[in-house]
Motif scaffolding. Sequence first.
Motif, PDB file in Angstrom:
ATOM      1  N   GLN A 111       0.840  -1.202   0.000  1.00 31.74           N
ATOM      2  CA  GLN A 111       0.000   0.000   0.000  1.00 31.74           C
ATOM      3  C   GLN A 111       0.876   1.254   0.000  1.00 31.74           C
ATOM      4  O   GLN A 111       0.596   2.217  -0.715  1.00 31.74           O
ATOM      5  CB  GLN A 111      -0.935   0.006   1.215  1.00 31.74           C
ATOM      6  N   ASN A 112       1.958   1.213   0.780  1.00 35.37           N
ATOM      7  CA  ASN A 112       2.897   2.339   0.789  1.00 35.37           C
ATOM      8  C   ASN A 112       3.549   2.527  -0.575  1.00 35.37           C
ATOM      9  O   ASN A 112       3.679   3.653  -1.071  1.00 35.37           O
ATOM     10  CB  ASN A 112       3.974   2.137   1.861  1.00 35.37           C
ATOM     11  N   ASN A 115       0.989   3.991  -2.986  1.00 33.02           N
ATOM     12  CA  ASN A 115       0.808   5.422  -2.750  1.00 33.02           C
ATOM     13  C   ASN A 115       1.978   6.229  -3.310  1.00 33.02           C
ATOM     14  O   ASN A 115       1.782   7.294  -3.906  1.00 33.02           O
ATOM     15  CB  ASN A 115       0.626   5.704  -1.259  1.00 33.02           C
ATOM     16  N   GLU A 116       3.181   5.720  -3.110  1.00 33.40           N
ATOM     17  CA  GLU A 116       4.367   6.397  -3.631  1.00 33.40           C
ATOM     18  C   GLU A 116       4.341   6.437  -5.157  1.00 33.40           C
ATOM     19  O   GLU A 116       4.620   7.472  -5.773  1.00 33.40           O
ATOM     20  CB  GLU A 116       5.623   5.673  -3.148  1.00 33.40           C
ATOM     21  N   LYS A 118       1.724   6.290  -7.100  1.00 33.14           N
ATOM     22  CA  LYS A 118       0.659   7.208  -7.538  1.00 33.14           C
ATOM     23  C   LYS A 118       1.120   8.659  -7.418  1.00 33.14           C
ATOM     24  O   LYS A 118       0.824   9.479  -8.295  1.00 33.14           O
ATOM     25  CB  LYS A 118      -0.611   6.970  -6.726  1.00 33.14           C
TER      26      LYS A 118
END
Length: 137
Positions: A111-112, A115-116, A118
């Motif tokens: 998930q991290n 997010n990075e 994106k």
Amino acid sequence: MNYSRTLKGTLLALALSATFPAMADDNWQTCKEKQQQIEKQLQYARANNNQKQINRLNTQKANILQNCSNENLRQKYTQKLDKLTNKINETQRKLDKAQAKGDSNKITDLQNKLNENKANLQQAKQNFARFEQAAKQ
């Protein structure tokens, strides 16, 4: 050992390093902007009588004048956007798989990473829009 010379060289390297990021391919510069950046660096190298730097920059300038086109840059930047989009899709696929398995550590990591990726894509899109605007001028 000549510390004065070493210090001078270090300071010159630091000063030039502040200008080199603008030369990076990921900086979304137009050909004209790349030429202007090299001209600034040439002025600095001439002011410091750094012939090795002057020669290298003149070679880069000639290469840009001969080979750079905004259309080629546009294609390269579009490929970068595609690559970032593919990274997002691949990370999302891995995240979905981890969620199906219930692997909480992997879910958090992915998930991290998602997010990075994106955020990187969003920044790249903004940079590309700036490039497109500058290329029209």
